[in-house]
Design an enzyme around this catalytic site. Structure first.
Site, short mmCIF file in Angstrom:
data_model
loop_
_atom_site.label_atom_id
_atom_site.label_comp_id
_atom_site.label_asym_id
_atom_site.label_seq_id
_atom_site.Cartn_x
_atom_site.Cartn_y
_atom_site.Cartn_z
N LYS A 123 -59.96 13.50 35.41
CA LYS A 123 -60.04 11.96 34.55
C LYS A 123 -61.70 12.08 35.26
O LYS A 123 -62.20 11.38 35.24
CB LYS A 123 -58.84 10.90 34.56
CG LYS A 123 -57.79 11.64 33.65
CD LYS A 123 -57.19 10.72 34.38
CE LYS A 123 -55.84 11.18 33.21
NZ LYS A 123 -54.93 10.63 33.12
N GLN A 147 -51.51 6.36 36.86
CA GLN A 147 -50.88 7.40 36.13
C GLN A 147 -49.22 7.36 36.18
O GLN A 147 -48.91 7.43 37.54
CB GLN A 147 -50.94 9.04 37.13
CG GLN A 147 -51.05 10.01 37.43
CD GLN A 147 -52.27 10.86 35.78
OE1 GLN A 147 -52.63 10.61 35.60
NE2 GLN A 147 -50.55 11.22 34.77
N ASP A 152 -54.78 3.27 28.18
CA ASP A 152 -53.33 4.13 28.02
C ASP A 152 -52.89 3.53 26.79
O ASP A 152 -52.40 4.48 25.87
CB ASP A 152 -52.49 4.36 28.68
CG ASP A 152 -52.56 6.38 29.91
OD1 ASP A 152 -52.96 6.78 28.89
OD2 ASP A 152 -51.77 5.59 30.59
#
Ligand code: NDP
Length: 283
Positions: free
Chosen positions: A53, A97, A120
């Site tokens: 990322k 995460q 997200d």
């Protein structure tokens, strides 16, 4: 012989577009999109994702911060970090995460991230917006699948779409996006009766169950588009999808390989969401 949908190439194309848009946006507004990634603990797979990322941010010209927190991090500490990032002007997207270590409450953390920075698209506000078709962010993996379909010139409207898997991060939003694209959508799961029969109805089959090589040629209609979201490690360490490529490929019209299909799209769509979040700030 199916056409192979090249996720690497499509992903590279979208990243180039994002890079160009980012430069134009920065020139116009003086704002560089910023992404903060939080990782708690030492899960090796999560560490690889976080590294990728960061690399993707560099590639498209974003500002990025990563927070690598020890396993014993408390809820109070994690919430304090999320709150700080929620108020940080340089940061437009926050990603925590998952999975988090067991002692931490994932739901509370997801709910704590400001919906405007929830790149997200896991926050209930964003999930609700997706449901009503009025959204800013789409969850990265299903959004990546839609791009693969669109950029391969495949029409969804009026097609029988079968999504196998109903998780909150893949199956459910995937079904909703196909519905928004006017597909006729069926969602299957572990309690579905005669799964093979339902799959054989699909013009577009999305496999997202996490079972290596589960979908075989006899479960697929001649000419179907087959999208394999699965990412499974074989005993020899090799990555494989949910679709048995060898038996399905000869029947399909289009198919995504694993690796190199859906996988590369997920981080690219995260970049897209971060740019969208930065743009919303000045809207
Ligand atoms: P989950 O484990 O959260 O969900 C799996 C779903 O599959 C559940 O809905 C389950 O049904 C269903 N299922 C399991 N076994 C069967 C079966 N035998 N028949 C029918 N349905 C079944 O997984 P995720 O949605 O998180 O991920 C799915 C796959 O996609 C995994 O391989 C994962 O690694 C991969 N993935 C890939 C990404 C990428 O970037 N390419 C990103 C995210 C995930 P039930 O609800 O009834 O239990």
């Amino acid at each position: 012989m199916a056409k192979i949908i090249d996720g690497k190439a499509i992903s590279a194309q979208i990243r180039a577009e994002i890079k160009e848009e980012t430069a134009a946006f920065a020139k116009e507004t003086g704002i560089t999109p910023g992404l903060a990634v939080i990782i708690v603990g030492t899960d090796p797979a999560s560490q690889v994702y976080v590294r990728n990322k960061r690399r993707a941010c560099d590639e498209v010209g974003f500002y990025s911060e990563s927070y690598e927190l020890p396993e014993e991090t408390t809820m109070e500490e994690l919430i304090a970090l999320v709150d700080k990032l929620n108020g940080d002007e340089k940061i437009h997207g926050i990603l925590c995460q998952l999975p988090l270590p067991k002692h931490l409450d994932e739901k509370e953390i997801i709910n704590r991230i400001s919906p405007e920075k929830d790149v997200d698209a896991f926050h209930p506000v964003n999930v609700g917006k997706i449901m009503i078709g009025d959204y800013d962010f789409l969850p990265c993996t299903p959004a990546g699948v839609m791009q693969l379909i669109k950029r391969s010139g495949i029409e969804v409207a009026g097609k029988e779409c079968v999504v196998v898997g109903r998780s909150n991060i893949v199956g459910k939003p995937q079904a909703m996006l196909l519905l928004h694209a006017n597909g006729t959508v069926t969602v299957c799961h572990s309690r579905t009766k005669d799964l093979a029969e339902v799959c054989r109805r699909a013009d577009i089959l999305v496999a997202a169950i996490g079972k290596a090589d589960f979908f075989t040629g006899d479960m697929v209609k001649e000419g179907a588009v087959v999208i394999d979201v699965g990412m499974n490690r074989r005993a020899d360490g090799k990555l494989t999808g949910d679709v048995d490529f060898a038996s399905v490929e000869p029947k399909a019209s289009y198919i995504t390989p694993v690796p190199g299909g859906v996988g590369p799209m997920t981080i690219t769509m995260l970049m897209q969401n971060t740019l969208t979040a930065a743009k919303r700030r000045v809207r």
